[in-house]
Design an enzyme around this catalytic site. Structure first.
Site, PDB file in Angstrom:
ATOM      1  N   ARG A 153       0.639  -1.106  -0.107  1.00  0.00           N
ATOM      2  CA  ARG A 153      -0.259  -0.047  -0.061  1.00  0.00           C
ATOM      3  C   ARG A 153       0.880   1.380   0.192  1.00  0.00           C
ATOM      4  O   ARG A 153       1.890   1.354   0.898  1.00  0.00           O
ATOM      5  CB  ARG A 153      -0.967   0.157   1.399  1.00  0.00           C
ATOM      6  CG  ARG A 153      -1.917  -1.328   1.272  1.00  0.00           C
ATOM      7  CD  ARG A 153      -2.782  -1.329   2.420  1.00  0.00           C
ATOM      8  NE  ARG A 153      -3.577  -2.597   2.434  1.00  0.00           N
ATOM      9  CZ  ARG A 153      -4.685  -2.641   2.591  1.00  0.00           C
ATOM     10  NH1 ARG A 153      -5.482  -1.450   2.837  1.00  0.00           N
ATOM     11  NH2 ARG A 153      -5.368  -3.759   2.765  1.00  0.00           N
ATOM     12  N   SER A 213     -22.114 -13.255  13.937  1.00  0.00           N
ATOM     13  CA  SER A 213     -21.414 -12.194  13.162  1.00  0.00           C
ATOM     14  C   SER A 213     -21.646 -12.591  11.666  1.00  0.00           C
ATOM     15  O   SER A 213     -21.071 -13.510  11.271  1.00  0.00           O
ATOM     16  CB  SER A 213     -19.959 -12.098  13.704  1.00  0.00           C
ATOM     17  OG  SER A 213     -19.386 -10.916  12.926  1.00  0.00           O
ATOM     18  N   LYS A 222     -18.545 -17.800  19.363  1.00  0.00           N
ATOM     19  CA  LYS A 222     -18.979 -16.856  18.027  1.00  0.00           C
ATOM     20  C   LYS A 222     -19.419 -17.874  17.075  1.00  0.00           C
ATOM     21  O   LYS A 222     -19.121 -19.147  16.977  1.00  0.00           O
ATOM     22  CB  LYS A 222     -17.762 -16.153  17.489  1.00  0.00           C
ATOM     23  CG  LYS A 222     -16.811 -16.778  17.091  1.00  0.00           C
ATOM     24  CD  LYS A 222     -15.742 -16.037  16.353  1.00  0.00           C
ATOM     25  CE  LYS A 222     -14.539 -16.688  15.936  1.00  0.00           C
ATOM     26  NZ  LYS A 222     -13.610 -17.213  16.950  1.00  0.00           N
ATOM     27  N   SER A 228     -19.261  -1.648   3.190  1.00  0.00           N
ATOM     28  CA  SER A 228     -18.641  -0.611   2.159  1.00  0.00           C
ATOM     29  C   SER A 228     -17.867  -1.092   0.930  1.00  0.00           C
ATOM     30  O   SER A 228     -17.716  -0.154   0.316  1.00  0.00           O
ATOM     31  CB  SER A 228     -17.545   0.115   3.163  1.00  0.00           C
ATOM     32  OG  SER A 228     -16.865  -0.633   3.633  1.00  0.00           O
ATOM     33  N   HIS A 252     -21.230   3.483   7.579  1.00  0.00           N
ATOM     34  CA  HIS A 252     -21.174   4.050   6.003  1.00  0.00           C
ATOM     35  C   HIS A 252     -23.030   4.586   5.763  1.00  0.00           C
ATOM     36  O   HIS A 252     -23.158   4.912   4.606  1.00  0.00           O
ATOM     37  CB  HIS A 252     -20.864   3.096   5.210  1.00  0.00           C
ATOM     38  CG  HIS A 252     -19.401   2.988   5.027  1.00  0.00           C
ATOM     39  ND1 HIS A 252     -18.605   3.557   4.517  1.00  0.00           N
ATOM     40  CD2 HIS A 252     -18.643   2.008   5.583  1.00  0.00           C
ATOM     41  CE1 HIS A 252     -17.345   3.187   4.620  1.00  0.00           C
ATOM     42  NE2 HIS A 252     -17.378   2.099   5.352  1.00  0.00           N
ATOM     43  N   THR A 262     -20.118   6.543  13.071  1.00  0.00           N
ATOM     44  CA  THR A 262     -18.822   7.303  13.084  1.00  0.00           C
ATOM     45  C   THR A 262     -19.024   8.756  12.740  1.00  0.00           C
ATOM     46  O   THR A 262     -20.251   9.164  12.426  1.00  0.00           O
ATOM     47  CB  THR A 262     -18.000   6.670  11.877  1.00  0.00           C
ATOM     48  OG1 THR A 262     -16.524   7.375  11.913  1.00  0.00           O
ATOM     49  CG2 THR A 262     -18.668   7.287  10.664  1.00  0.00           C
ATOM     50  N   LYS A 273     -17.068  10.032   8.608  1.00  0.00           N
ATOM     51  CA  LYS A 273     -17.325  10.006   7.309  1.00  0.00           C
ATOM     52  C   LYS A 273     -18.196  11.143   6.907  1.00  0.00           C
ATOM     53  O   LYS A 273     -17.844  12.159   6.609  1.00  0.00           O
ATOM     54  CB  LYS A 273     -17.941   8.562   7.070  1.00  0.00           C
ATOM     55  CG  LYS A 273     -16.560   7.546   7.079  1.00  0.00           C
ATOM     56  CD  LYS A 273     -16.999   6.122   6.957  1.00  0.00           C
ATOM     57  CE  LYS A 273     -15.930   5.303   6.822  1.00  0.00           C
ATOM     58  NZ  LYS A 273     -15.013   5.081   7.959  1.00  0.00           N
ATOM     59  N   THR A 309      -7.704   8.483  26.218  1.00  0.00           N
ATOM     60  CA  THR A 309      -7.930  10.111  26.284  1.00  0.00           C
ATOM     61  C   THR A 309      -8.860  10.528  25.096  1.00  0.00           C
ATOM     62  O   THR A 309      -8.908   9.793  24.259  1.00  0.00           O
ATOM     63  CB  THR A 309      -6.448  10.847  25.668  1.00  0.00           C
ATOM     64  OG1 THR A 309      -5.426  10.529  26.543  1.00  0.00           O
ATOM     65  CG2 THR A 309      -6.758  12.351  25.994  1.00  0.00           C
ATOM     66  N   THR A 328      -8.725  -6.581   2.417  1.00  0.00           N
ATOM     67  CA  THR A 328     -10.045  -5.575   2.308  1.00  0.00           C
ATOM     68  C   THR A 328     -11.121  -6.217   1.636  1.00  0.00           C
ATOM     69  O   THR A 328     -12.447  -6.254   2.143  1.00  0.00           O
ATOM     70  CB  THR A 328      -9.583  -4.116   2.089  1.00  0.00           C
ATOM     71  OG1 THR A 328      -8.575  -3.882   2.622  1.00  0.00           O
ATOM     72  CG2 THR A 328     -10.721  -3.613   2.294  1.00  0.00           C
TER      73      THR A 328
END
Length: 409
Positions: A21, A137, A156, A189, A217, A245, A248, A278, A365
């Site tokens: 990448r 999942s 799971k 996504s 998304h 999020t 985005k 933090t 990905t």
């Protein structure tokens, strides 16, 4: 062990597979997005149009957002000064959590430094709260959800992507007295397809399971106030935990969950990813709160409408070229290339020859053989930007060293 040699081997493997990448150095230009400046490796600069950003609605340059951030900086300074439980909770954090709870129609919301951390921290903490919890999942869930499920130490089950029948089989095979949670996404996504929210909620009711949806998304972009696909489909009240999020569609930074007051209190009290981190800078929280509030209004709906129009226009134009795009009706526009080296070549040529920046998407990905260029149109990508992209794709797809048939294979 020769540690440096081992690192060389690992990196060389990525180069050989065409999966290494490369990050290009771009400078976004406030008020001029999606245009930016690319700093080449030799130090020279070239104007580019960004076609792969996640600032879906251009809110990162919205005056209301910037004004709120400036005001917070003047009032409080730069950082938050600590974790949420040690001096890091300000009026800005509380205001943002109230905006998010209101957005999703939930009793409370809990702010994290990113949606990745929100997913990981929440899903890894839930088995502490519900001993014996089984998490079901979707196999294409985001890496943050996979990591949270993997780390939690509980049971799971992985169901085939959007396969409600397979999910039912898994639910029926387990102890009916065990606590359960179904984790899935509203918009996936990479392909841009939608999760079967209503069908999953029906199964959750039938088998007594909690529901956990990732709306990363979708928040800001779907529903009459931007609360996501679950709001659009009038199903948010059936979801126990909503993840979203602020980085985005809202154009800032951070992540969150929205749920019952008791659920948020329990995660706040038990999740190390929340307790020992933090908190976000007050200016970021202020900007995010302004963005969430803005996108709840009719102005936000106008942006959403324009965004959908742009996505439809781009997909129609790409289809007109005969390119292999995936179209599930969402704003995600993937063009399948099918080979990591070819994908990188196309990305490089678009950048260097046409000033169009779109990052190649490769394994892990997406699955091998489905490597792609993923375009993310926005309301600020106008007709000129779309025309330039279509001309470039047409020329490269037809005339680059790889023939069109090979690319489409």
């Amino acid at each position: 062990m020769d540690y440096m040699a081992q690192l060389d081997r690992c990196l060389n493997n990525l180069h050989e597979e065409g999966r290494y990448r490369t990050f290009i150095d771009i400078e976004r230009q406030n008020g001029n997005f999606p245009h930016a400046m690319w700093r080449r490796p030799d130090g020279s600069e070239q104007p580019v149009t960004v076609w792969c950003g996640n600032d879906y609605l251009g809110m990162g340059q919205n005056p209301a957002v910037l004004s709120a951030m400036h005001e917070a900086i003047e009032a409080t300074g730069a950082g938050s000064g600590g974790t949420r439980n040690i001096s890091g909770t300000t009026v800005y954090h509380k205001r943002l959590e109230a905006e998010l709870a209101d957005l999703h129609g939930k009793e409370a919301a809990l702010l994290f430094t990113s949606a990745y951390i929100a997913n990981d921290a929440t899903l890894s903490t839930l088995p502490k709260l519900f001993p014996g919890l089984i998490i079901y999942s979707d196999e294409l869930n985001h890496a943050s959800m996979i990591e949270g499920v993997r780390r939690n130490g509980g049971a799971k089950r992985i169901f085939r992507h959007n396969d409600v029948a397979h999910l039912r089989e898994l639910l029926a095979a387990d102890d009916p007295s065990a606590p359960r949670l179904i984790a899935f996404e509203s918009v996936y996504s990479m392909d841009g397809d939608f999760g079967p929210i209503e069908a999953i909620c029906d199964l959750a009711d039938e088998f007594g399971a909690l529901t956990y949806i990732d709306e990363v998304h979708a928040v800001g972009m779907y529903g009459p106030r931007g609360a996501g696909v679950s709001e659009r489909d009038r199903l948010a009240h059936r979801i126990d935990i909503i993840n979203g999020t602020l980085a985005k569609a809202y154009g800032v930074m951070g992540g969150y969950i929205a749920a019952s007051a008791k659920m948020c209190d329990a995660i706040r009290s038990y999740a190390p990813g929340f307790i020992f981190t933090t908190s976000l800078a007050p200016s970021i929280a202020a900007g995010a709160a302004a963005s969430v509030a803005y996108l709840k209004t009719s102005q936000g709906q106008a942006l959403r409408d324009r965004h959908q129009e742009q996505a439809k226009a781009l997909k129609l134009r790409l289809k007109g070229l005969g390119l292999p795009i995936i179209d599930h009706g969402s704003h995600i526009v993937p063009v399948i290339v099918g080979d990591p080296v070819h994908t990188k070549q196309l990305s490089d040529m678009l950048l260097e020859q046409f000033g169009i920046y779109v990052q190649p998407i490769n394994f892990p990905t997406v699955p091998r053989g489905t490597e792609r260029l993923r375009f993310t149109p926005s309301p600020v990508h106008g007709p000129n930007e779309i025309d330039s992209l279509i001309r470039a794709m047409d020329e490269l797809w037809a005339h680059c060293a790889l023939n069109r048939a090979e690319l489409s294979a």
